[in-house]
Design an enzyme around this catalytic site. Sequence first.
Site, PDB file in Angstrom:
ATOM      1  N   SER A  21       0.812  -1.230   0.000  1.00  0.00           N
ATOM      2  CA  SER A  21       0.000   0.000   0.000  1.00  0.00           C
ATOM      3  C   SER A  21       0.846   1.282   0.000  1.00  0.00           C
ATOM      4  CB  SER A  21      -0.966  -0.003   1.186  1.00  0.00           C
ATOM      5  OG  SER A  21      -1.903  -1.042   0.999  1.00  0.00           O
ATOM      6  N   THR A  67      -6.504  -2.796   7.925  1.00  0.00           N
ATOM      7  CA  THR A  67      -6.400  -4.157   7.412  1.00  0.00           C
ATOM      8  C   THR A  67      -6.438  -5.159   8.552  1.00  0.00           C
ATOM      9  OG1 THR A  67      -5.166  -5.578   5.883  1.00  0.00           O
ATOM     10  CG2 THR A  67      -3.845  -4.174   7.322  1.00  0.00           C
ATOM     11  N   LYS A  71     -10.399  -4.739  10.811  1.00  0.00           N
ATOM     12  CA  LYS A  71     -11.484  -4.198   9.980  1.00  0.00           C
ATOM     13  C   LYS A  71     -12.819  -4.126  10.738  1.00  0.00           C
ATOM     14  CE  LYS A  71      -9.690  -5.301   5.396  1.00  0.00           C
ATOM     15  NZ  LYS A  71      -9.956  -5.874   4.082  1.00  0.00           N
ATOM     16  N   ASP A 106     -13.515  -2.173  -0.544  1.00  0.00           N
ATOM     17  CA  ASP A 106     -13.192  -3.514  -1.074  1.00  0.00           C
ATOM     18  C   ASP A 106     -14.240  -3.995  -2.085  1.00  0.00           C
ATOM     19  OD1 ASP A 106     -10.783  -3.975   0.194  1.00  0.00           O
ATOM     20  OD2 ASP A 106     -11.696  -4.907   1.961  1.00  0.00           O
ATOM     21  N   GLY A 131     -15.149 -15.011   4.915  1.00  0.00           N
ATOM     22  CA  GLY A 131     -14.702 -13.859   5.704  1.00  0.00           C
ATOM     23  C   GLY A 131     -15.070 -12.553   5.010  1.00  0.00           C
ATOM     24  N   ALA A 133     -13.474 -10.703   2.771  1.00  0.00           N
ATOM     25  CA  ALA A 133     -13.269 -10.627   1.326  1.00  0.00           C
ATOM     26  C   ALA A 133     -14.333 -11.445   0.593  1.00  0.00           C
ATOM     27  CB  ALA A 133     -11.868 -11.129   0.969  1.00  0.00           C
ATOM     28  N   TYR A 240      -2.476 -12.039  -3.793  1.00  0.00           N
ATOM     29  CA  TYR A 240      -1.649 -11.580  -4.908  1.00  0.00           C
ATOM     30  C   TYR A 240      -0.193 -11.931  -4.638  1.00  0.00           C
ATOM     31  CZ  TYR A 240      -1.639  -7.771  -1.539  1.00  0.00           C
ATOM     32  OH  TYR A 240      -1.582  -7.056  -0.380  1.00  0.00           O
TER      33      TYR A 240
HETATM   34  P1  NAP Z   1     -10.804 -13.206   6.841  1.00  0.00           P
HETATM   35  O1  NAP Z   1     -11.950 -12.296   7.105  1.00  0.00           O
HETATM   36  O2  NAP Z   1      -9.865 -13.599   7.923  1.00  0.00           O
HETATM   37  O3  NAP Z   1     -11.433 -14.540   6.164  1.00  0.00           O
HETATM   38  C1  NAP Z   1     -10.614 -15.603   5.752  1.00  0.00           C
HETATM   39  C2  NAP Z   1     -11.521 -16.715   5.202  1.00  0.00           C
HETATM   40  O4  NAP Z   1     -10.674 -17.749   4.685  1.00  0.00           O
HETATM   41  C3  NAP Z   1     -12.390 -17.373   6.251  1.00  0.00           C
HETATM   42  O5  NAP Z   1     -13.578 -17.785   5.620  1.00  0.00           O
HETATM   43  C4  NAP Z   1     -11.556 -18.586   6.671  1.00  0.00           C
HETATM   44  O6  NAP Z   1     -12.329 -19.661   7.139  1.00  0.00           O
HETATM   45  C5  NAP Z   1     -10.988 -18.985   5.327  1.00  0.00           C
HETATM   46  N1  NAP Z   1      -9.782 -19.783   5.432  1.00  0.00           N
HETATM   47  C6  NAP Z   1      -8.605 -19.412   6.015  1.00  0.00           C
HETATM   48  N2  NAP Z   1      -7.692 -20.401   5.859  1.00  0.00           N
HETATM   49  C7  NAP Z   1      -8.312 -21.399   5.162  1.00  0.00           C
HETATM   50  C8  NAP Z   1      -7.904 -22.678   4.711  1.00  0.00           C
HETATM   51  N3  NAP Z   1      -6.665 -23.132   4.925  1.00  0.00           N
HETATM   52  N4  NAP Z   1      -8.806 -23.448   4.066  1.00  0.00           N
HETATM   53  C9  NAP Z   1     -10.054 -23.010   3.842  1.00  0.00           C
HETATM   54  N5  NAP Z   1     -10.516 -21.793   4.240  1.00  0.00           N
HETATM   55  C10 NAP Z   1      -9.647 -21.002   4.895  1.00  0.00           C
HETATM   56  O7  NAP Z   1      -9.858 -12.601   5.694  1.00  0.00           O
HETATM   57  P2  NAP Z   1     -10.325 -11.708   4.455  1.00  0.00           P
HETATM   58  O8  NAP Z   1     -10.191 -10.283   4.809  1.00  0.00           O
HETATM   59  O9  NAP Z   1     -11.624 -12.225   3.980  1.00  0.00           O
HETATM   60  O10 NAP Z   1      -9.150 -12.037   3.408  1.00  0.00           O
HETATM   61  C11 NAP Z   1      -9.089 -13.274   2.720  1.00  0.00           C
HETATM   62  C12 NAP Z   1      -7.953 -13.210   1.703  1.00  0.00           C
HETATM   63  O11 NAP Z   1      -8.243 -12.211   0.721  1.00  0.00           O
HETATM   64  C13 NAP Z   1      -6.602 -12.833   2.331  1.00  0.00           C
HETATM   65  O12 NAP Z   1      -5.596 -13.587   1.732  1.00  0.00           O
HETATM   66  C14 NAP Z   1      -6.452 -11.372   1.975  1.00  0.00           C
HETATM   67  O13 NAP Z   1      -5.099 -10.988   1.855  1.00  0.00           O
HETATM   68  C15 NAP Z   1      -7.148 -11.312   0.619  1.00  0.00           C
HETATM   69  N6  NAP Z   1      -7.658  -9.965   0.338  1.00  0.00           N
HETATM   70  C16 NAP Z   1      -7.173  -9.338  -0.764  1.00  0.00           C
HETATM   71  C17 NAP Z   1      -7.613  -8.062  -1.064  1.00  0.00           C
HETATM   72  C18 NAP Z   1      -7.070  -7.367  -2.298  1.00  0.00           C
HETATM   73  O14 NAP Z   1      -7.209  -6.155  -2.400  1.00  0.00           O
HETATM   74  N7  NAP Z   1      -6.513  -8.099  -3.227  1.00  0.00           N
HETATM   75  C19 NAP Z   1      -8.548  -7.413  -0.245  1.00  0.00           C
HETATM   76  C20 NAP Z   1      -9.046  -8.105   0.876  1.00  0.00           C
HETATM   77  C21 NAP Z   1      -8.582  -9.395   1.163  1.00  0.00           C
HETATM   78  P3  NAP Z   1     -12.784 -19.764   8.692  1.00  0.00           P
HETATM   79  O15 NAP Z   1     -13.898 -18.774   8.844  1.00  0.00           O
HETATM   80  O16 NAP Z   1     -13.201 -21.165   8.830  1.00  0.00           O
HETATM   81  O17 NAP Z   1     -11.573 -19.385   9.508  1.00  0.00           O
END
Ligand code: NAP
Length: 295
Positions: A21, A67, A71, A106, A131, A133, A240
Site C-alpha cells: 500500500s 487491514t 477491519k 473492497d 470472511g 473478502a 496476490y
Molecule cells: P478473513 O476475514 O480472515 O477470512 C478468511 C476466510 O478464509 C475465512 O472464511 C476462513 O475460514 C478462510 N480460510 C482461512 N484459511 C483457510 C484454509 N486453509 N482453508 C479453507 N478456508 C480457509 O480474511 P479476508 O479479509 O476475507 O481475506 C481473505 C484473503 O483475501 C486474504 O488472503 C487477503 O489478503 C485477501 N484480500 C485481498 C484483497 C485485495 O485487495 N486483493 C482485499 C481483501 C482481502 P474460517 O472462517 O473457517 O476461519
Amino acid sequence: MAQDGDILLGLLGQSLGHSLSPVIHQAFFDELGLSGRYDKIEVPDAASVPSTLEDLSASGYRGLNVTIPYKLTVLPQLAALDDSATLAGAVNTIKFDPTPTGYNTDISGLAEALYQLDLSGEGRVVVLGNGGAARAAVIAVSTLGFKSLQVVSRDPAKARGMLDQLLQTAERQSLIANCRQAGLTSFEQLVGPGADFHGDVSLVINATPIGQKDDHIPDNLLQFFKSVGGPGKCFVDLVYGKAGTPLTGVAQQAGFERIADGMEMLIQQARLAFKIWTGQLPDGQLARKRLNEKA
Ligand code: NAP
C-alpha cells in the site's frame, strides 16, 4: 519527514512488513502532483486501537486504511459509517473529518477489477471463503449480474451466517436478489458424489488466504480446479503475488481461460480510498508500473 501541508495517510494493522500500500499511495501522490506521506502503523493489539486512532487524528492524519485484524475492531470508534461500510459490515478506510467516518472500498474495488475481466454474468460463481473478502465478493458478483452462487467454506454454518446477515435488510436483499440461487458447500464436498455443479461454473473466486504463506493446496481443491477448468472459465485469486500465486498456477494448468490475482483489486480499492481522502481519483497507471518494477 512530513512538511507543513503534507497529506498524512497510513495503514493500520499488524504484520505490515510486506504491504504494497505505501508504494501504491506514493505513486498516487506522484501521479497527481500532491505532497504527502503514507505510513505503516503497526498496532500490537485490539486494546490499543482506540488510543492510536485518537493520536493519529490529533497528529493531523487525514485518513487511514485498515487491514487484518482490525477491519471490525475499529467499528465502535467511528462517529459515522458510510453505506459501503454498513453493507460490507467492515471498514477498510477511515477519513478524519475531523471525527472519524468509516468506509469500505473492497466491494467496489473488487467489482471494478472483475468488470475489467469482461465477465458475461452467465453461469455459476463459486466463492471460496466466508470472511470479509468473501462477503465483498458475494456482493460484487451480484452487482455484476451473476444469478447463481456457491459459497464454499470449511464451516458452512458460518457461511450461512454470512449470507443471512447479507439478506437481513431490504436494501441488501435487493442487492443480492440477482443471485436466485445461493448455495453452500464445504471444501470436502467440492469433489465426489455430492458435487453436482461443475459443468455450469463460469467464475471461481478465492477469498481465503490459501496459497498466501505456503504453496500447499489441498488435494480436493486441486481436483476441483481440474474438474471445472476449460475454455471460457475464469479464476480470480484475491491473494496476490510477485508472479501470480500458487492457485493462479493451478488454474492455468487446469485450463482456465482468464486468470487474475488480487493485484488489480488492491489497486482499485486504493484508488477509491485515495479519492475519499483527497477528492481526486488517480488512474493508477504509475502504481501498476511501480508494482511491476518491484516484482
Ligand atoms: P478473513 O476475514 O480472515 O477470512 C478468511 C476466510 O478464509 C475465512 O472464511 C476462513 O475460514 C478462510 N480460510 C482461512 N484459511 C483457510 C484454509 N486453509 N482453508 C479453507 N478456508 C480457509 O480474511 P479476508 O479479509 O476475507 O481475506 C481473505 C484473503 O483475501 C486474504 O488472503 C487477503 O489478503 C485477501 N484480500 C485481498 C484483497 C485485495 O485487495 N486483493 C482485499 C481483501 C482481502 P474460517 O472462517 O473457517 O476461519
